[in-house]
Design a protein around this motif. Sequence first.
Motif, PDB file in Angstrom:
ATOM      1  N   GLY A  97      -0.064  -6.732  -7.791  1.00  0.00           N
ATOM      2  CA  GLY A  97       0.186  -5.292  -7.814  1.00  0.00           C
ATOM      3  C   GLY A  97       0.600  -4.715  -6.469  1.00  0.00           C
ATOM      4  O   GLY A  97       1.341  -3.753  -6.404  1.00  0.00           O
ATOM      5  N   GLU A  98       0.128  -5.277  -5.389  1.00  0.00           N
ATOM      6  CA  GLU A  98       0.400  -4.744  -4.051  1.00  0.00           C
ATOM      7  C   GLU A  98       1.481  -5.555  -3.344  1.00  0.00           C
ATOM      8  O   GLU A  98       1.326  -5.949  -2.198  1.00  0.00           O
ATOM      9  CB  GLU A  98      -0.889  -4.743  -3.222  1.00  0.00           C
ATOM     10  CG  GLU A  98      -1.980  -3.849  -3.769  1.00  0.00           C
ATOM     11  CD  GLU A  98      -1.630  -2.382  -3.666  1.00  0.00           C
ATOM     12  OE1 GLU A  98      -1.032  -1.983  -2.655  1.00  0.00           O
ATOM     13  OE2 GLU A  98      -1.948  -1.636  -4.604  1.00  0.00           O
ATOM     14  N   TRP A  99       2.603  -5.793  -3.968  1.00  0.00           N
ATOM     15  CA  TRP A  99       3.663  -6.615  -3.400  1.00  0.00           C
ATOM     16  C   TRP A  99       4.599  -5.840  -2.480  1.00  0.00           C
ATOM     17  O   TRP A  99       5.324  -6.404  -1.702  1.00  0.00           O
ATOM     18  CB  TRP A  99       4.492  -7.275  -4.510  1.00  0.00           C
ATOM     19  CG  TRP A  99       5.285  -6.279  -5.319  1.00  0.00           C
ATOM     20  CD1 TRP A  99       4.840  -5.593  -6.404  1.00  0.00           C
ATOM     21  CD2 TRP A  99       6.621  -5.852  -5.088  1.00  0.00           C
ATOM     22  NE1 TRP A  99       5.827  -4.756  -6.873  1.00  0.00           N
ATOM     23  CE2 TRP A  99       6.941  -4.911  -6.079  1.00  0.00           C
ATOM     24  CE3 TRP A  99       7.599  -6.192  -4.148  1.00  0.00           C
ATOM     25  CZ2 TRP A  99       8.180  -4.285  -6.149  1.00  0.00           C
ATOM     26  CZ3 TRP A  99       8.830  -5.569  -4.224  1.00  0.00           C
ATOM     27  CH2 TRP A  99       9.112  -4.633  -5.228  1.00  0.00           C
ATOM     28  N   LEU A 100       4.571  -4.514  -2.537  1.00  0.00           N
ATOM     29  CA  LEU A 100       5.505  -3.677  -1.791  1.00  0.00           C
ATOM     30  C   LEU A 100       4.773  -2.880  -0.717  1.00  0.00           C
ATOM     31  O   LEU A 100       3.648  -2.454  -0.910  1.00  0.00           O
ATOM     32  CB  LEU A 100       6.198  -2.715  -2.754  1.00  0.00           C
ATOM     33  CG  LEU A 100       7.297  -1.829  -2.201  1.00  0.00           C
ATOM     34  CD1 LEU A 100       8.443  -2.667  -1.659  1.00  0.00           C
ATOM     35  CD2 LEU A 100       7.814  -0.897  -3.280  1.00  0.00           C
ATOM     36  N   GLY A 101       5.424  -2.658   0.400  1.00  0.00           N
ATOM     37  CA  GLY A 101       4.885  -1.735   1.395  1.00  0.00           C
ATOM     38  C   GLY A 101       4.226  -2.354   2.601  1.00  0.00           C
ATOM     39  O   GLY A 101       3.594  -1.645   3.377  1.00  0.00           O
ATOM     40  N   MET A 102       4.353  -3.652   2.803  1.00  0.00           N
ATOM     41  CA  MET A 102       3.817  -4.241   4.012  1.00  0.00           C
ATOM     42  C   MET A 102       4.635  -3.719   5.190  1.00  0.00           C
ATOM     43  O   MET A 102       5.850  -3.611   5.104  1.00  0.00           O
ATOM     44  CB  MET A 102       3.895  -5.769   3.956  1.00  0.00           C
ATOM     45  CG  MET A 102       2.996  -6.367   2.899  1.00  0.00           C
ATOM     46  SD  MET A 102       3.287  -8.130   2.710  1.00  0.00           S
ATOM     47  CE  MET A 102       4.691  -8.110   1.575  1.00  0.00           C
ATOM     48  N   GLU A 103       3.971  -3.388   6.277  1.00  0.00           N
ATOM     49  CA  GLU A 103       4.663  -2.858   7.441  1.00  0.00           C
ATOM     50  C   GLU A 103       4.858  -3.931   8.487  1.00  0.00           C
ATOM     51  O   GLU A 103       4.035  -4.821   8.638  1.00  0.00           O
ATOM     52  CB  GLU A 103       3.878  -1.693   8.042  1.00  0.00           C
ATOM     53  CG  GLU A 103       3.840  -0.489   7.126  1.00  0.00           C
ATOM     54  CD  GLU A 103       3.230   0.721   7.793  1.00  0.00           C
ATOM     55  OE1 GLU A 103       3.261   0.808   9.040  1.00  0.00           O
ATOM     56  OE2 GLU A 103       2.728   1.579   7.068  1.00  0.00           O
ATOM     57  N   GLY A 104       5.971  -3.831   9.190  1.00  0.00           N
ATOM     58  CA  GLY A 104       6.267  -4.721  10.299  1.00  0.00           C
ATOM     59  C   GLY A 104       6.985  -3.944  11.383  1.00  0.00           C
ATOM     60  O   GLY A 104       7.337  -2.781  11.192  1.00  0.00           O
TER      61      GLY A 104
END
Length: 160
Positions: free
Chosen positions: A120-127
């Motif tokens: 469910g949390e596959w989107l939105g990782m920050e770099g």
Amino acid sequence: VEVTARVTVTPAAHFVWSNRLDLVHDCLVCLRVGRVVQLRHGMPYGLCTGNEHPAPMRVSAFDAAEHGAERRLRCRITSWWAPFSDSVEAGVQASELSAEPWVRLHYRVGCHTCRDSGVGEWLGMEGALESGAASAVSSCPRCGTALVSAVAGPEIDLVG
């Protein structure tokens, strides 16, 4: 000032440049040299992190482009500037482009491998990509799939 950057994304990546960046700049408001100023495209001024006051600079152009697996970003930063001496460090003079230019560009990335697996949390990782940094590879923290790579950090140029 113009900032340019390039990254390469894998087919597993959902990549987008963030509208925010951090830039070292000589601040005319607090009269300090080499301050980190936080900028957001669309905001009328920056935020000097010295004591979090508005800084007379803004992102006046923000061009993101895709060329196959390559993602490019070009930002133009406009500032109001005049010569001054640092208010704390005697003999240190300000300049239009900081003596040691540095920028951090932020981005968000998602992992299609995790998405396809039902995470469910596959989107939105920050770099982030910083000037002066060596080549880097960003991978998904969940599954380890390589997502983004950069051969070099962003470039900063003084433009007329």
